[in-house]
Design an enzyme around this catalytic site. Structure first.
Site, PDB file in Angstrom:
ATOM      1  N   GLU A   1       0.896  -1.160   0.000  1.00 17.44           N
ATOM      2  CA  GLU A   1       0.000   0.000   0.000  1.00 17.44           C
ATOM      3  C   GLU A   1       0.933   1.208   0.000  1.00 17.44           C
ATOM      4  O   GLU A   1       1.756   1.353   0.910  1.00 17.44           O
ATOM      5  CB  GLU A   1      -0.878  -0.042   1.252  1.00 17.44           C
ATOM      6  CG  GLU A   1      -2.067   0.879   1.223  1.00 17.44           C
ATOM      7  CD  GLU A   1      -3.097   0.533   0.150  1.00 17.44           C
ATOM      8  OE1 GLU A   1      -3.878   1.432  -0.168  1.00 17.44           O
ATOM      9  OE2 GLU A   1      -3.119  -0.590  -0.374  1.00 17.44           O
TER      10      GLU A   1
ATOM     11  N   TYR B   1     -10.989  -2.030   2.894  1.00 16.79           N
ATOM     12  CA  TYR B   1     -10.146  -1.479   3.974  1.00 16.79           C
ATOM     13  C   TYR B   1     -11.008  -1.328   5.223  1.00 16.79           C
ATOM     14  O   TYR B   1     -11.827  -0.424   5.320  1.00 16.79           O
ATOM     15  CB  TYR B   1      -9.570  -0.127   3.541  1.00 16.79           C
ATOM     16  CG  TYR B   1      -8.401   0.351   4.374  1.00 16.79           C
ATOM     17  CD1 TYR B   1      -8.490   0.478   5.767  1.00 16.79           C
ATOM     18  CD2 TYR B   1      -7.191   0.681   3.780  1.00 16.79           C
ATOM     19  CE1 TYR B   1      -7.414   0.910   6.523  1.00 16.79           C
ATOM     20  CE2 TYR B   1      -6.105   1.127   4.528  1.00 16.79           C
ATOM     21  CZ  TYR B   1      -6.224   1.227   5.896  1.00 16.79           C
ATOM     22  OH  TYR B   1      -5.153   1.663   6.645  1.00 16.79           O
TER      23      TYR B   1
ATOM     24  N   ASP C   1      -4.332  11.202   7.889  1.00 13.32           N
ATOM     25  CA  ASP C   1      -3.108  10.690   8.489  1.00 13.32           C
ATOM     26  C   ASP C   1      -2.688  11.461   9.723  1.00 13.32           C
ATOM     27  O   ASP C   1      -2.840  12.671   9.805  1.00 13.32           O
ATOM     28  CB  ASP C   1      -1.980  10.718   7.450  1.00 13.32           C
ATOM     29  CG  ASP C   1      -2.223   9.698   6.361  1.00 13.32           C
ATOM     30  OD1 ASP C   1      -2.460   8.539   6.729  1.00 13.32           O
ATOM     31  OD2 ASP C   1      -2.207  10.054   5.182  1.00 13.32           O
TER      32      ASP C   1
END
EC number: 4.2.1.20
Length: 268
Positions: A49, A175, A60
């Site tokens: 990934e 995911y 993030d």
């Protein structure tokens, strides 16, 4: 997309989960980044990934934000990232390669052109982190036109409608978020997620890989025991890069031992 299907079929036969590391392309520089990726694969990574450096990575935490900054400081551009991807694909023809992107980077030269370039260099999947399922039509349609698997995030609080949409539109893998919030090894992934995994299977979703806060072998084996097809680890890997910027050889050695321990746990 077939690379994911082949991978999951092989792992299924061997009764193992997938271990998938995440790194940012070009962190801490192009040459070392390519060595890092070779090391991850040699140490047992089942798929990759990869992030393309972006100025405002909303999903993030600080660890991966710093990785973006280091890649920017090294002058890494999206065009160079695609050159790196072509090199990685040439060297490793069978490993599934996924990109984790933000919409602005996809829009830059037009959505269709972006996915065409992905297909050209051998990318298998793209997850656009800041595009929710209900706004994903132009992205997933362009992805499928170019044989790229559109990846969708399934959050821990997903309702039945969202689970059905993720199952219907996603390809490659799903995911599965361990928890809400931003990425980071310090926020450990909370289990169990059995009920979500069971629902995703019931709706014939692509295999679930659990991510966010995965930083120990115990968490990998717990994810596999809960029924996930494997686990994705990003911040814990990027921290090893950050900690060893002054000693590139030590960095690769530590990455190798971390990945091989995480992969071993997927066989539990």
């Amino acid at each position: 997309m077939e690379r994911y299907e082949n991978l999951f079929a092989q792992l299924n036969d061997r009764r193992e989960g997938a271990f998938v590391p995440f790194v940012t392309l070009g962190d801490p520089g192009i040459e070392q980044s390519l060595k890092i990726i070779d090391t991850l694969i040699d140490a047992g990574a089942d798929a990759l990934e990869l992030g393309v450096p972006f100025s405002d990575p909303l999903a993030d935490g600080p660890t991966i934000q710093n990785a973006n900054l280091r890649a920017f400081a090294a002058g890494v551009t999206p065009a160079q990232c695609f050159e790196m991807l072509a090199l990685i694909r040439e060297k490793h023809p069978t490993i599934p390669i996924g990109l984790l992107m933000y919409a602005n980077l996809v829009f830059n030269n037009g959505i269709d052109a972006f996915y065409a370039r992905c297909e050209q260099v051998g990318v298998d999947s793209v997850l656009v982190a800041d595009v929710p399922v209900e706004e994903s039509a132009p992205f997933r349609q362009a992805a499928l036109r170019h044989n790229i698997a559109p990846i969708f995030i399934c959050p821990p609080n997903a309702d039945d409608d969202l689970l059905r949409q993720v199952a219907s539109y996603g390809r490659g893998y799903t995911y599965l978020l361990s928890r809400s919030g931003v990425t980071g090894a310090e926020n450990r992934g909370a289990l169990p997620l059995h009920h979500l995994i069971e629902k995703l299977k019931e709706y014939h979703a692509a295999p679930a890989l659990q991510g966010f806060g995965i930083s120990s072998p115990e968490q990998v084996s717990a994810a596999v025991r809960a029924g996930a097809a494997g686990a994705i680890s990003g911040s814990a890997i990027v921290k090893i890069i950050e900690k060893n910027l002054a000693s590139p050889k030590q960095m690769l050695a530590e990455l190798r031992s971390f990945v091989s321990a995480m992969k071993a746990a997927s066989r539990a």
